[in-house]
Design a protein around this motif. Structure first.
Motif, PDB file in Angstrom:
ATOM      1  N   GLY A  90       2.463   8.562  -1.700  1.00  0.00           N
ATOM      2  CA  GLY A  90       3.089   9.872  -1.520  1.00  0.00           C
ATOM      3  C   GLY A  90       2.887  10.479  -0.149  1.00  0.00           C
ATOM      4  N   MET A  91       1.853  10.020   0.596  1.00  0.00           N
ATOM      5  CA  MET A  91       1.588  10.535   1.943  1.00  0.00           C
ATOM      6  C   MET A  91       2.176   9.641   3.022  1.00  0.00           C
ATOM      7  SD  MET A  91      -2.327  11.826   1.380  1.00  0.00           S
ATOM      8  CE  MET A  91      -2.737  12.915   0.011  1.00  0.00           C
ATOM      9  N   GLY A  92       2.921   8.627   2.612  1.00  0.00           N
ATOM     10  CA  GLY A  92       3.556   7.741   3.576  1.00  0.00           C
ATOM     11  C   GLY A  92       2.586   6.836   4.305  1.00  0.00           C
ATOM     12  N   LYS A  93       1.495   6.469   3.658  1.00  0.00           N
ATOM     13  CA  LYS A  93       0.470   5.636   4.291  1.00  0.00           C
ATOM     14  C   LYS A  93       0.409   4.268   3.609  1.00  0.00           C
ATOM     15  CE  LYS A  93      -2.561   9.582   5.389  1.00  0.00           C
ATOM     16  NZ  LYS A  93      -2.722   9.390   6.847  1.00  0.00           N
ATOM     17  N   ASP A  94      -0.131   3.292   4.348  1.00  0.00           N
ATOM     18  CA  ASP A  94      -0.427   2.010   3.722  1.00  0.00           C
ATOM     19  C   ASP A  94      -1.690   2.156   2.889  1.00  0.00           C
ATOM     20  OD1 ASP A  94      -2.712   0.457   5.743  1.00  0.00           O
ATOM     21  OD2 ASP A  94      -1.656   2.214   6.490  1.00  0.00           O
ATOM     22  N   PHE A  95      -1.841   1.284   1.893  1.00  0.00           N
ATOM     23  CA  PHE A  95      -3.023   1.370   1.041  1.00  0.00           C
ATOM     24  C   PHE A  95      -3.459  -0.021   0.598  1.00  0.00           C
ATOM     25  CE2 PHE A  95       0.684   1.822  -1.667  1.00  0.00           C
ATOM     26  CZ  PHE A  95       0.419   1.006  -2.756  1.00  0.00           C
ATOM     27  N   THR A  96      -4.754  -0.144   0.360  1.00  0.00           N
ATOM     28  CA  THR A  96      -5.373  -1.406  -0.021  1.00  0.00           C
ATOM     29  C   THR A  96      -5.582  -1.454  -1.527  1.00  0.00           C
ATOM     30  OG1 THR A  96      -6.533  -1.469   2.103  1.00  0.00           O
ATOM     31  CG2 THR A  96      -7.370  -2.914   0.371  1.00  0.00           C
ATOM     32  N   GLU A  97      -5.477  -2.650  -2.078  1.00  0.00           N
ATOM     33  CA  GLU A  97      -5.734  -2.853  -3.503  1.00  0.00           C
ATOM     34  C   GLU A  97      -6.593  -4.094  -3.686  1.00  0.00           C
ATOM     35  OE1 GLU A  97      -3.285  -4.000  -7.593  1.00  0.00           O
ATOM     36  OE2 GLU A  97      -2.218  -3.044  -5.930  1.00  0.00           O
ATOM     37  N   HIS A  98      -7.595  -3.980  -4.547  1.00  0.00           N
ATOM     38  CA  HIS A  98      -8.435  -5.103  -4.929  1.00  0.00           C
ATOM     39  C   HIS A  98      -8.210  -5.381  -6.413  1.00  0.00           C
ATOM     40  CE1 HIS A  98     -10.643  -4.940  -1.121  1.00  0.00           C
ATOM     41  NE2 HIS A  98     -10.656  -3.617  -1.276  1.00  0.00           N
ATOM     42  N   ARG A  99      -8.102  -6.673  -6.759  1.00  0.00           N
ATOM     43  CA  ARG A  99      -7.846  -7.044  -8.148  1.00  0.00           C
ATOM     44  C   ARG A  99      -8.773  -8.171  -8.591  1.00  0.00           C
ATOM     45  NH1 ARG A  99      -1.421  -8.372  -7.387  1.00  0.00           N
ATOM     46  NH2 ARG A  99      -0.797  -6.379  -6.451  1.00  0.00           N
ATOM     47  N   ILE A 100      -9.155  -8.114  -9.850  1.00  0.00           N
ATOM     48  CA  ILE A 100      -9.709  -9.255 -10.564  1.00  0.00           C
ATOM     49  C   ILE A 100      -8.664  -9.635 -11.608  1.00  0.00           C
ATOM     50  CG2 ILE A 100     -11.593 -10.121 -12.010  1.00  0.00           C
ATOM     51  CD1 ILE A 100     -12.475  -9.476  -9.194  1.00  0.00           C
ATOM     52  N   TYR A 101      -8.442 -10.923 -11.801  1.00  0.00           N
ATOM     53  CA  TYR A 101      -7.408 -11.306 -12.757  1.00  0.00           C
ATOM     54  C   TYR A 101      -7.830 -12.514 -13.585  1.00  0.00           C
ATOM     55  CZ  TYR A 101      -6.009 -15.107  -9.583  1.00  0.00           C
ATOM     56  OH  TYR A 101      -5.992 -16.236  -8.795  1.00  0.00           O
ATOM     57  N   GLU A 102      -7.238 -12.598 -14.781  1.00  0.00           N
ATOM     58  CA  GLU A 102      -7.398 -13.726 -15.689  1.00  0.00           C
ATOM     59  C   GLU A 102      -5.995 -14.204 -16.071  1.00  0.00           C
ATOM     60  OE1 GLU A 102     -10.191 -10.773 -15.460  1.00  0.00           O
ATOM     61  OE2 GLU A 102      -8.586 -10.530 -16.944  1.00  0.00           O
ATOM     62  N   MET A 103      -5.816 -15.534 -16.120  1.00  0.00           N
ATOM     63  CA  MET A 103      -4.471 -16.066 -16.305  1.00  0.00           C
ATOM     64  C   MET A 103      -4.493 -17.299 -17.194  1.00  0.00           C
ATOM     65  SD  MET A 103      -1.815 -16.993 -13.245  1.00  0.00           S
ATOM     66  CE  MET A 103      -2.229 -18.708 -13.024  1.00  0.00           C
TER      67      MET A 103
END
Length: 249
Positions: A90-103
């Motif tokens: 919403g502020m027009g910025k880039d953002f980081t995401e960290h994930r753990i996943y199971e597949m």
């Protein structure tokens, strides 16, 4: 009645259309008959190639339960950029995401067609800014997401995809968000791909084709849901390295 519902839905929705190009590397390092390491990087671009959409790195450990069932656990890092007319942040910025996943991936063969079902659960920490003056995220709310992808592929010659074989493939992936921090985007994304591929040998396989991505934002604008409709192409290089014989030797 249908026209009234469609009109009402359109009036309560903001649409943003973009042209995307995704360029992907996938590498599998086989350690023995059961275990392998998955490596992946996707260079996702807006306006086909000129500006960033997202940078995605994924790592995982595979366990081959049997010829038709593979399990994987892993970690993913994503950097999403402010692309399009309406940025996701919403502020027009880039953002980081960290994930753990199971597949879990289940495969089958029906005649000449290879069929796979991929089920994935993701635990996501998505970067957020508490105010517009910050230059980096100071909050990482936790979200859950479930994903299901069905993929079909068929050789264009012969009955199976062996060495020096062209093939066609199609897939559809649905993503659903759940948990207390999920906003508007319980429906999170849907992706459809139609691909042409070529398997050179057991080491190298290339494929590319059309990609359609629909994204629902986790926030509203002026009381309306926001949907992105992204159309373009995806190109991927896939490598399979077999170290199991070397380890045994």
């Amino acid at each position: 009645m249908i026209s009234i519902s469609t009109s009402f839905s359109a009036q309560n929705r903001i649409s943003d259309h973009n042209n995307i190009g995704w360029y992907a590397y996938n590498g599998t390092f086989k350690l023995d008959s059961k275990f392998s390491i998955h490596t992946e990087y996707q260079w996702r671009r807006n306006d086909y190639i000129t500006t960033w959409q997202q940078s995605l790195l994924r790592l995982g450990l595979n366990y081959q339960v049997n010829p038709n069932l593979q399990l994987r656990v892993g970690y993913a890092w994503a950097e999403t950029f402010p692309y399009g007319d309406i940025p996701i942040n919403g502020m027009g910025k880039d953002f980081t995401e960290h994930r753990i996943y199971e597949m879990a991936t289940i495969t089958d063969k029906i005649g000449k067609v290879d069929l796979s079902h991929r089920f994935m659960l993701e635990q996501r920490w998505v970067g957020r800014y508490s105010n517009a003056n910050l230059t980096s995220e100071d909050q990482y709310p936790f979200l859950n997401r479930a994903r299901y992808m069905i993929r079909l592929q068929m050789p264009l010659k012969g009955n199976s995809i062996g060495d020096k074989t062209p093939y066609v493939a199609a897939y559809d992936e649905l993503m659903i968000g759940f948990g207390k921090n999920v906003g508007e985007n319980i429906f999170d994304q849907n992706r459809i791909g139609v691909l042409l591929g070529y398997k050179f040998n057991n080491l190298v396989r290339l494929e590319g084709g059309y990609l359609n991505q629909i994204v629902q934002f986790g926030r509203e604008i002026e009381g309306k849901n926001v949907f992105q409709y992204n159309n373009g192409f995806i190109v991927s290089a896939n490598f399979n390295f077999d170290f199991s014989k070397k380890i045994v030797d």
